[in-house]
Scaffold this active site. Sequence first.
Site, PDB file in Angstrom:
ATOM      1  N   LYS A  91     -12.814  43.107  15.025  1.00 12.30           N
ATOM      2  CA  LYS A  91     -11.568  42.318  15.021  1.00 12.30           C
ATOM      3  C   LYS A  91     -11.472  41.449  13.774  1.00 12.30           C
ATOM      4  CE  LYS A  91     -11.026  39.068  18.399  1.00 12.30           C
ATOM      5  NZ  LYS A  91     -10.504  37.733  18.016  1.00 12.30           N
ATOM      6  N   SER A  92     -12.567  40.766  13.424  1.00 11.85           N
ATOM      7  CA  SER A  92     -12.558  39.884  12.248  1.00 11.85           C
ATOM      8  C   SER A  92     -12.247  40.663  10.976  1.00 11.85           C
ATOM      9  CB  SER A  92     -13.938  39.251  12.048  1.00 11.85           C
ATOM     10  OG  SER A  92     -14.155  38.234  12.970  1.00 11.85           O
ATOM     11  N   ARG A 109      -5.504  24.689  20.688  1.00 12.74           N
ATOM     12  CA  ARG A 109      -6.721  24.739  19.864  1.00 12.74           C
ATOM     13  C   ARG A 109      -6.593  23.864  18.617  1.00 12.74           C
ATOM     14  NH1 ARG A 109      -8.778  30.772  19.523  1.00 12.74           N
ATOM     15  NH2 ARG A 109     -10.548  29.672  18.602  1.00 12.74           N
ATOM     16  N   ASP A 154     -19.530  34.398  19.531  1.00 10.89           N
ATOM     17  CA  ASP A 154     -18.651  35.041  20.513  1.00 10.89           C
ATOM     18  C   ASP A 154     -19.422  35.818  21.586  1.00 10.89           C
ATOM     19  OD1 ASP A 154     -16.276  34.060  19.422  1.00 10.89           O
ATOM     20  OD2 ASP A 154     -16.188  35.673  17.961  1.00 10.89           O
ATOM     21  N   LYS A 211     -12.811  27.447  21.824  1.00  9.22           N
ATOM     22  CA  LYS A 211     -12.393  28.847  21.665  1.00  9.22           C
ATOM     23  C   LYS A 211     -11.152  29.098  22.533  1.00  9.22           C
ATOM     24  CE  LYS A 211     -15.648  29.932  18.779  1.00  9.22           C
ATOM     25  NZ  LYS A 211     -15.301  30.156  17.368  1.00  9.22           N
ATOM     26  N   ARG A 255     -15.375  27.623  26.755  1.00  7.45           N
ATOM     27  CA  ARG A 255     -16.305  28.672  27.179  1.00  7.45           C
ATOM     28  C   ARG A 255     -17.574  28.124  27.830  1.00  7.45           C
ATOM     29  NH1 ARG A 255     -15.935  33.061  22.199  1.00  7.45           N
ATOM     30  NH2 ARG A 255     -13.917  33.945  22.794  1.00  7.45           N
ATOM     31  N   ARG A 295     -13.034  37.583  26.398  1.00  6.09           N
ATOM     32  CA  ARG A 295     -14.487  37.775  26.434  1.00  6.09           C
ATOM     33  C   ARG A 295     -15.070  37.356  27.790  1.00  6.09           C
ATOM     34  NH1 ARG A 295     -15.192  39.722  21.464  1.00  6.09           N
ATOM     35  NH2 ARG A 295     -14.140  38.648  19.757  1.00  6.09           N
TER      36      ARG A 295
END
Length: 441
Positions: free
Chosen positions: A21-22, A121, A322, A349, A353, A395
């Site tokens: 993804k990055s 965020r 992650d 995030k 999380r 995730r």
Amino acid sequence: VRLIIEGGMPLKGILEVPADKSITHRALLFSALAQGKSTIEALRPGDDNHSTAKCLRQLGVEVIETPEGWQVRSLGCKRFTAPHEVLDCGNSGTTIRLLTGVLAGLNIKAQLTGDASLSRRPMGRICEPLRALGGNVRGQKIGSKECPPLEIDLGNFLGGTRRLNIASAQVKSALLLAGITSGTAVKVSEPMRSRDHSERMLQSMGAKMKTWEDGDGAWVSLAPNATLTPQHVKVPGDISSAAFWLAAALMVEGSDITVEHLGLNPTRTGILDVLESLGVKAGVVQGTPQGGEPVGSVRVVYAPTRAQDLIVGGPLIPRLVDELIVLAALFSQSEGTTEIRDASEMRVKETDRITETVHLLEAFGVQAEERDEGLVVKGKQPLRAAHVDVKAEHRLAMSAAVLALAAPGTSILDNFEIAEISYKGFAEDMQRLGARVRVEK
Ligand code: S3P
């Protein structure tokens, strides 16, 4: 989408996971900065990457989806058109932060927003350093926090030096990109080296950069007047997505999983270091690097894992940031107690999380202790099947699926479509590996 999972079936097979993804965000964005035609090969890119593609189209860049990935045709960043509408970055922190850097170095007015999660965020971490170097970027104040929507006005980005107090690839990249689009020199340090995909790809496209380490931490400097040339790039698989299978293989007896064509950039392979600490011999075979990124395959065969009072913290954290949710799940099944520390970034995030991981583990019958900057997980706890709503984030959803695969009995996961943010076809891959899973739409 509801997933109904029968736990306990061993997982076996060879698979490729979706494109990193990055790297895919960067491939799209950096291609758009270069004048000419670029092609990007990317397997099953997720919704976050599509958010980046959509924003670029709003800036006048031609981004065509192909069966292999995308074709990007651009007149170069200097010819971006001011968007008529707000740029919607969806759930994607990388899209909003990197794009803000790009636009802060240009003379364009724009607004950037996102979904409910992204809107909470912190954006001060990019707005403040960009402003300090002359960018005209502002967010909404929520208490002391600066959040989306972000407003970008005509500015005068001058470049310069910044010492960051967090290790964040998104912040580092935003500053470098403002340097690229404004033609100025930028020098950034971070306390520990975060993922370096931007540095690798920008250099492969012709930017001159240097990296080194000293008492201030890890530095990167960008020379002024960089001109990027179009690229052809093939994006490797995402180790953050492979992490679910590597953990699952160690939680369900009899499993044997190989992930092929996987990105193995050392700033991303912290999970392999942790597996080694757990006594696991992952079979890593290095392949031919692609576009400056190491690539290879990783095989994990079930074996009992031993944590032996393991502490996961310090410079390891940015290298597996992650993967911490699914690792916490794995630690609950290992022998010994594990502490995850120095991980306050987990709280900012897509969701908090730390709190959410503790809640998820509890739903599956496992106790974990929340700390300010991490959590403590005792090992060898019996799992029980659960019914959970996983809409909070992608995730967490896939980590819930891994717990369900290991828990005896039938688990039900509601709102599993959120997994598509980073992983298209997760349930199908589960089935391919031999899991008993039913998908209800
Ligand atoms: C990313 C960097 C990390 C990571 C995120 C993607 C990137 O965030 O958690 O999923 O593509 O640069 P931070 O830069 O905030 O650490």
